[in-house]
Design a protein around this motif. Structure first.
Motif, PDB file in Angstrom:
ATOM      1  N   GLN A 132       0.844  -1.199   0.000  1.00  0.00           N
ATOM      2  CA  GLN A 132       0.000   0.000   0.000  1.00  0.00           C
ATOM      3  C   GLN A 132       0.877   1.247   0.000  1.00  0.00           C
ATOM      4  O   GLN A 132       0.640   2.197  -0.765  1.00  0.00           O
TER       5      GLN A 132
ATOM      6  N   LEU B 149      -5.479   5.017  -0.647  1.00  0.00           N
ATOM      7  CA  LEU B 149      -4.256   4.418  -0.103  1.00  0.00           C
ATOM      8  C   LEU B 149      -3.714   5.197   1.086  1.00  0.00           C
ATOM      9  O   LEU B 149      -3.060   4.620   1.964  1.00  0.00           O
TER      10      LEU B 149
ATOM     11  N   SER C  23      -2.827  -2.671  -1.177  1.00  0.00           N
ATOM     12  CA  SER C  23      -2.476  -2.944  -2.574  1.00  0.00           C
ATOM     13  C   SER C  23      -1.670  -4.224  -2.693  1.00  0.00           C
ATOM     14  O   SER C  23      -0.923  -4.585  -1.768  1.00  0.00           O
TER      15      SER C  23
END
Length: 630
Positions: free
Chosen positions: A144, A178, A189
C-alpha cells in the motif's frame, strides 16, 4: 516433602513484557540519534501509546484469532453447483488488526504529516513497535505504501503533465484511498511480479496486456459505481504465481505489451461493478465481482500463515498503464525501495520483540549455580554475555536499517536550511540517490539474513518454553515470530538476488561510479583508519574486477561493506551519546568483525563483566532486584 501435581508445586512466575518504546535501549538510542530533539519530543506521546497498545490483551487476542482462523476460499473456490467462485474469507482478528493499523496511520503518516526528511523515520519507528503484534497485516500495508509513493510521483511531479484528465482522476482516487486513515475507505495494494518463470527475475514475464479501449458508443464499465471510477483501457491476462495481500483493493502488476519491449507497469482495481449480479434470493443487485481474476488456490506457507497469499489467473483484467510502455522495472523499483525497507523493519521488529521477551524471562527464571545456590538468569554471567552479544548485533542492524530510512527520507524530502540536522552523516544532495541505490538492496540482504539465527537464539533463551506455540500466552510466542521472520530473506529478493543487485549498482556503467563515491563519502567520514583501509581494499577490488568475475563473491563483498557501514554508524552513535555501554558494544562489534578500534572503548569492553553485560541488555541503572521469586 509434598509431591507436586498439575495445580500444586512450583509454577513459573509469568514474565512481563514492557513497553518497547522505553524498554528497548537500542530503539531509544536510534530515536535520539536520527531525530532532532523537537521532533522526538513531539512524537513521544503517540509512540508511547502505540508501544503500550500493541502489548494489550485485545491485540494478542486478535493475533491468536488471525493465526487460528486462517484465510480460505469459501467452497474451495466453487459454488454448490461447481461454478467457479473466488470468494476469499479472512478472520475477524485479521480485519481488526488491519483496522488498527489504518487508524494509526502506519502508511498514511508519511503522506498526511510533514516532519520534513524525518517523516519516514517517524513512520518506521512506529511500525517497528507494531511489527511483532500485527500478524503480518503490515505486509499488505508495505505494498500500500509503495503504491501510494508511485502514484504520488505521477500525480505531483512533472510526470503529471503526461496524464490525461481521466487518468489523473483514477490515480487521484486510488491515492486518496491508499493514504486514508478511515478503515471504511482505506485501500491496501498488491504487488504482482512473481510468475512461474521466476521471482525477482521478471524478464520472462508471461502476463500480456493488450490495449483494448471500450467502444465510445457504449458506457464505460465502472470499477466503482459509488465513485464513478471507470475501468482501464488495457486488458491483462496471465498467471501470477505468488501474490500476497489477496484481499487488497487494488494492485500494481507487471505485464508485457509487445515482444520487443520490456515489461510495463499497470494499476488495476481488484473488483469491478456488475449491475447484473443476482443475489441468492433472486433479487437484482448492484454488487461487485473480481476484476477478471480467479483465485486458483491459496499458498500454504511455513510462516506468515495469517496472510492470504494466492495463485491468480487473470483473464481480461482491466487496468491502466503507469508511465511508459517497457519501463515497468523503473516504475516498480519505486515500490521495491519502500517494500524492502518495510521487510527489513519487520525483521528488526521481530528481533526487538524477541529480545524483549528474552529479557523479561531472564528476570523471573531461576537456575542452579551449584551447591544449592539458585540465581535469576539475569544474573547468570554466561546467559547475560549471550544476550549482550545478541543485543550488540541487533543495535548494529538497527543503525544500518534506520540509516537507510534516513537516506530514503532525504530522497523524498530534501533537508532545508531551517531544519535541524542530526549528528548522523547526511550526504550532499547529489549523493543521496546513489547512496540509496546501494543501501536499498544492501540493508535488506544483510539484515534479514542475519536476523533469523538471532530470533532463534531468543527462542533458545527460553528453553523448552520458547519452542512452544504459546497461543495461550501469545505475548511469549517467539516461535510465531521465528516462522514469520524467516520470510524476510526470501520475499522482495533473496539474499543472493539482492547481493547481486548491490554489485550491479556498484558496477553500473553510468551510475556505478556515483554509488561508489557515495559509499566513499560515508566511510571516509568516520576517519577510522582501519575502516578506511578495509574499504579501500574492497573499492579497488570493485573497480578492477569485472562484474561476472565478482559475482561469486557478491554475498561476502556486500556483507563486508554492510559491516563497515555499521561500524561507521556505531562510532557516530558512541560519539553522539557516549557511555560505557555503547562504547563497549561498538568495540565488541568491531573486534568481532576484525576491525581495529580506538583504545578507550576497546579497553572498557575487555574489562567489563556481568554488570556491563546487564547494562547492555537492560540499560544503565536498571534495577534487576525485582526479578525472580521463589
Amino acid at each position: 516433602m509434598e509431591p507436586s501435581s498439575s495445580n500444586t508445586g512450583f509454577i513459573q512466575q509469568q514474565p512481563v513484557i514492557n513497553n518497547q518504546f522505553y524498554d528497548d535501549v537500542s530503539y531509544q538510542r536510534v530515536a535520539r540519534l536520527f531525530l532532532p530533539s523537537d521532533i522526538l519530543d513531539k512524537i513521544t506521546p503517540d509512540a508511547t501509546q502505540i508501544g503500550q497498545e500493541v502489548l494489550s490483551q485485545q491485540v494478542f487476542n486478535w493475533v491468536t484469532d488471525a493465526e487460528h482462523n486462517q484465510p480460505y476460499l469459501r467452497g474451495n473456490g466453487r459454488d454448490s453447483f461447481g461454478k467457479p467462485k473466488s470468494e476469499l474469507v479472512v478472520g475477524e482478528g485479521w480485519r481488526k488488526l488491519q483496522d488498527y493499523g489504518f487508524k494509526k496511520g502506519v502508511v498514511a503518516l508519511n503522506y498526511d504529516t510533514d516532519h520534513g526528511p524525518y517523516t519516514r523515520l517517524v513512520q518506521f519507528l512506529r511500525c517497528h513497535l507494531w511489527e511483532a503484534s500485527c500478524a503480518n497485516t503490515l505486509c499488505p500495508a508495505a505494498m500500500q505504501d509503495g503504491a501510494a509513493r508511485l502514484l504520488q510521483r505521477h500525480l505531483f511531479t512533472s510526470a503529471a503533465k503526461k496524464l490525461s484528465p481521466i487518468e489523473r482522476e483514477v490515480f487521484q482516487n486510488a491515492y486518496s484511498h491508499l493514504t486514508s486513515r478511515d478503515p471504511t475507505k482505506t485501500w491496501t495494494s498488491g504487488q504482482w511480479m512473481t510468475e512461474r518463470t521466476g521471482g525477482s527475475d521478471v524478464s520472462q514475464t508471461e502476463t500480456v496486456a493488450t490495449y483494448d479501449p471500450f467502444p465510445s458508443s457504449a458506457p464505460v464499465p465502472l470499477a466503482s459505481q459509488s465513485e464513478s471510477i471507470p475501468l482501464g483501457p488495457w486488458s491483462i491476462s496471465g498467471f501470477k504465481w505468488f501474490s500476497s495481500a489477496t484481499d487488497s483493493h487494488m494492485t500494481i502488476l507487471l505485464a508485457r505489451t509487445h515482444p520487443s519491449k520490456g515489461v510495463s507497469a499497470f494499476f488495476a482495481p481488484m473488483r469491478r461493478h456488475n449491475p447484473s449480479l443476482v443475489s441468492h434470493t433472486g433479487e437484482s443487485g448492484n454488487g461487485t465481482e473480481l476484476n477478471g481474476i480467479t483465485i486458483q488456490r491459496l499458498k500454504h506457507k511455513f510462516g506468515t500463515q495469517s496472510l492470504p497469499t494466492a495463485e491468480l489467473e487473470l483473464k481480461g483484467m482491466r487496468g491502466w498503464l503507469i508511465g511508459e510502455e517497457g519501463k515497468g522495472i523503473q516504475e516498480i523499483s519505486t515500490i521495491l525501495n519502500i517494500t524492502r525497507v518495510h521487510t527489513t523493519v519487520s525483521s528488526m521488529g521481530y528481533l526487538g520483540r524477541s529480545l524483549g521477551i528474552a529479557r523479561s524471562f531472564a528476570l523471573v527464571r531461576l537456575v542452579g549455580m551449584g551447591k544449592g545456590k539458585r540465581i535469576a538468569l539475569s544474573s547468570h554471567p554466561l546467559h547475560m554475555r549471550t544476550l549482550a552479544n545478541m543485543t550488540t548485533d541487533y543495535h548494529g542492524m538497527m543503525l544500518l536499517t534506520f540509516y537507510t530510512i534516513h537516506a530514503l527520507g532525504l530522497d523524498e524530502r530534501s533537508l532545508t536550511s531551517n531544519q535541524a540536522a542530526t549528528k548522523v552523516p547526511t550526504p550532499p544532495k547529489e549523493l543521496v540517490q546513489p547512496l540509496l541505490r546501494v543501501l536499498s538492496s544492501l540493508h535488506k540482504s544483510y539484515v534479514c539474513e542475519t536476523t533469523v539465527p538471532l530470533v532463534y537464539g531468543c527462542m533458545e533463551a527460553l528453553g523448552g518454553v520458547g519452542y512452544m506455540q504459546n497461543v495461550e500466552s501469545e505475548y511469549l510466542n517467539i516461535s510465531r515470530l521465528f516462522r514469520d521472520c524467516c520470510v524476510g530473506s526470501i520475499w522482495e529478493g533473496t539474499t543472493d538476488v539482492l547481493a547481486s543487485d548491490t554489485l550491479r549498482a556498484l558496477k553500473h556503467p553510468l551510475s556505478g561510479k556515483q554509488s561508489v563515491q557515495a559509499l566513499d563519502w560515508l566511510i571516509l567520514s568516520s576517519k577510522n583508519a582501519g575502516l578506511v583501509e578495509e574499504w579501500q581494499v574492497l573499492k579497488n577490488k570493485i573497480d578492477m574486477g569485472k562484474q561476472e568475475e565478482l559475482l561469486p563473491e557478491a554475498r561476502g563483498l556486500v556483507f563486508r561493506i554492510a559491516e563497515i557501514i555499521i561500524s561507521v554508524l556505531y562510532l557516530v552513535d558512541a560519539e553522539a551519546d557516549p557511555g560505557v555501554e555503547i562504547e563497549a558494544m561498538c568495540a565488541r562489534f568491531m573486534e568481532k568483525k576484525g576491525f581495529s578500534v580506538y583504545e578507550a572503548p576497546g579497553k572498557r569492553a575487555r574489562e567489563g563483566g556481568l554488570k556491563l553485560d546487564q547494562a547492555i541488555v537492560y540499560g544503565a541503572g536498571k534495577d534487576l532486584a525485582q526479578g525472580a521469586k521463589l
